[in-house]
Design a protein around this motif. Structure first.
Motif, PDB file in Angstrom:
ATOM      1  N   ARG A  10      -1.375   4.162-108.219  1.00 32.42           N
ATOM      2  CA  ARG A  10      -2.173   5.292-107.732  1.00 32.42           C
ATOM      3  C   ARG A  10      -3.619   4.862-107.530  1.00 32.42           C
ATOM      4  NH1 ARG A  10      -2.223   9.212-113.129  1.00 32.42           N
ATOM      5  NH2 ARG A  10      -3.644   7.926-114.410  1.00 32.42           N
ATOM      6  N   GLN A  11      -4.267   5.583-106.639  1.00 34.42           N
ATOM      7  CA  GLN A  11      -5.671   5.307-106.364  1.00 34.42           C
ATOM      8  C   GLN A  11      -6.417   6.623-106.270  1.00 34.42           C
ATOM      9  OE1 GLN A  11      -6.438   2.825-102.933  1.00 34.42           O
ATOM     10  NE2 GLN A  11      -8.470   2.276-103.690  1.00 34.42           N
ATOM     11  N   ALA A  12      -7.318   6.832-107.208  1.00 32.68           N
ATOM     12  CA  ALA A  12      -8.152   8.028-107.216  1.00 32.68           C
ATOM     13  C   ALA A  12      -9.388   7.789-106.356  1.00 32.68           C
ATOM     14  CB  ALA A  12      -8.555   8.366-108.646  1.00 32.68           C
ATOM     15  N   PRO A  13     -10.027   8.854-105.904  1.00 32.11           N
ATOM     16  CA  PRO A  13     -11.224   8.698-105.070  1.00 32.11           C
ATOM     17  C   PRO A  13     -12.290   7.852-105.752  1.00 32.11           C
ATOM     18  CG  PRO A  13     -10.466  10.963-105.033  1.00 32.11           C
ATOM     19  CD  PRO A  13      -9.649  10.268-106.071  1.00 32.11           C
ATOM     20  N   GLY A  14     -12.764   6.836-105.046  1.00 29.79           N
ATOM     21  CA  GLY A  14     -13.821   5.996-105.578  1.00 29.79           C
ATOM     22  C   GLY A  14     -13.373   4.980-106.612  1.00 29.79           C
ATOM     23  N   LYS A  15     -12.080   4.890-106.844  1.00 29.07           N
ATOM     24  CA  LYS A  15     -11.583   3.954-107.859  1.00 29.07           C
ATOM     25  C   LYS A  15     -10.613   2.955-107.240  1.00 29.07           C
ATOM     26  CE  LYS A  15     -12.098   7.033-111.833  1.00 29.07           C
ATOM     27  NZ  LYS A  15     -11.425   7.587-113.041  1.00 29.07           N
ATOM     28  N   GLU A  16     -10.346   1.895-107.983  1.00 30.00           N
ATOM     29  CA  GLU A  16      -9.391   0.901-107.519  1.00 30.00           C
ATOM     30  C   GLU A  16      -7.958   1.387-107.743  1.00 30.00           C
ATOM     31  OE1 GLU A  16     -12.025  -3.168-108.265  1.00 30.00           O
ATOM     32  OE2 GLU A  16     -10.190  -2.823-109.385  1.00 30.00           O
ATOM     33  N   ARG A  17      -7.066   0.824-106.975  1.00 26.45           N
ATOM     34  CA  ARG A  17      -5.657   1.133-107.155  1.00 26.45           C
ATOM     35  C   ARG A  17      -5.207   0.597-108.515  1.00 26.45           C
ATOM     36  NH1 ARG A  17      -1.635   0.112-102.154  1.00 26.45           N
ATOM     37  NH2 ARG A  17      -3.455   1.129-101.214  1.00 26.45           N
ATOM     38  N   GLU A  18      -4.420   1.401-109.240  1.00 24.86           N
ATOM     39  CA  GLU A  18      -3.991   1.006-110.576  1.00 24.86           C
ATOM     40  C   GLU A  18      -2.491   1.185-110.745  1.00 24.86           C
ATOM     41  OE1 GLU A  18      -5.861   3.472-113.545  1.00 24.86           O
ATOM     42  OE2 GLU A  18      -4.853   5.291-112.876  1.00 24.86           O
ATOM     43  N   PHE A  19      -1.936   0.351-111.600  1.00 29.46           N
ATOM     44  CA  PHE A  19      -0.517   0.401-111.933  1.00 29.46           C
ATOM     45  C   PHE A  19      -0.209   1.680-112.699  1.00 29.46           C
ATOM     46  CE2 PHE A  19       3.593  -0.968-113.242  1.00 29.46           C
ATOM     47  CZ  PHE A  19       3.722  -0.637-114.581  1.00 29.46           C
ATOM     48  N   VAL A  20       0.917   2.306-112.358  1.00 29.53           N
ATOM     49  CA  VAL A  20       1.373   3.494-113.082  1.00 29.53           C
ATOM     50  C   VAL A  20       2.659   3.193-113.850  1.00 29.53           C
ATOM     51  CG1 VAL A  20       2.197   5.877-112.888  1.00 29.53           C
ATOM     52  CG2 VAL A  20       0.313   5.067-111.422  1.00 29.53           C
ATOM     53  N   THR A  21       3.671   2.699-113.136  1.00 26.73           N
ATOM     54  CA  THR A  21       4.959   2.465-113.774  1.00 26.73           C
ATOM     55  C   THR A  21       5.827   1.553-112.919  1.00 26.73           C
ATOM     56  OG1 THR A  21       6.964   3.555-114.651  1.00 26.73           O
ATOM     57  CG2 THR A  21       5.944   4.533-112.690  1.00 26.73           C
ATOM     58  N   SER A  22       6.795   0.892-113.556  1.00 20.66           N
ATOM     59  CA  SER A  22       7.753   0.061-112.826  1.00 20.66           C
ATOM     60  C   SER A  22       9.117   0.143-113.493  1.00 20.66           C
ATOM     61  CB  SER A  22       7.293  -1.398-112.774  1.00 20.66           C
ATOM     62  OG  SER A  22       7.224  -1.964-114.067  1.00 20.66           O
ATOM     63  N   ILE A  23      10.153  -0.137-112.703  1.00 21.63           N
ATOM     64  CA  ILE A  23      11.527  -0.181-113.201  1.00 21.63           C
ATOM     65  C   ILE A  23      12.220  -1.371-112.560  1.00 21.63           C
ATOM     66  CG2 ILE A  23      12.290   1.496-111.453  1.00 21.63           C
ATOM     67  CD1 ILE A  23      14.378   2.466-113.551  1.00 21.63           C
ATOM     68  N   VAL A  24      12.781  -2.211-113.386  1.00 19.44           N
ATOM     69  CA  VAL A  24      13.460  -3.410-112.907  1.00 19.44           C
ATOM     70  C   VAL A  24      14.829  -3.038-112.343  1.00 19.44           C
ATOM     71  CG1 VAL A  24      14.432  -5.632-113.626  1.00 19.44           C
ATOM     72  CG2 VAL A  24      12.225  -4.869-114.529  1.00 19.44           C
TER      73      VAL A  24
END
Length: 129
Positions: free
Chosen positions: A38-52
């Protein structure tokens, strides 16, 4: 080539829930690691979750990882028969407001530590206070 199409974003009040979906093309979906950033306004894109995905390593298929900020509130799941990954988001907070991007990575790649191979175009989630 894998194409990812997100859906399910929208406006929700704090404390509410949303479920995002990501439909993927390609016959190798079941082996891919899938997830969300996810990427919030004015912020860098960040990891939220993953599933193998399915893997030859016993016990590793389907394993999940979450950012600390969403643990206990968000749940990722996948339906390999439908080539779709889901993100159930509960107890939403205003700080969860962001564009949510579906991500795919070849083979076993928890937390996308080896990078993301494919991105969706994103879906906007807005949480009002």
């Amino acid at each position: 080539q894998v194409q990812l199409v997100e859906s399910g974003g929208g406006l929700v009040q704090a404390g509410g829930s949303l479920r995002l979906s990501c439909a993927a093309s390609g016959h190798t979906f079941s082996t891919f690691t899938m997830g969300w950033f996810r990427q919030a306004p004015g912020k860098e894109r960040e990891f939220v979750t993953s599933i193998v995905g399915r893997t030859s390593i016993v016990g590793s298929g389907g394993s999940t990882d979450y950012a600390d900020s969403v643990k206990g509130r968000f749940t990722i799941s996948r339906d390999n028969a439908k080539n779709t990954v889901y993100l159930q988001m509960n107890s939403l907070k205003p700080e969860d407001t962001a564009i949510y991007y579906c991500a795919a990575g070849a083979l076993v790649n928890p937390k996308f530590s080896r990078g993301v191979d494919y991105w969706g175009k994103g879906t906007l989630v807005t949480v009002s206070s």
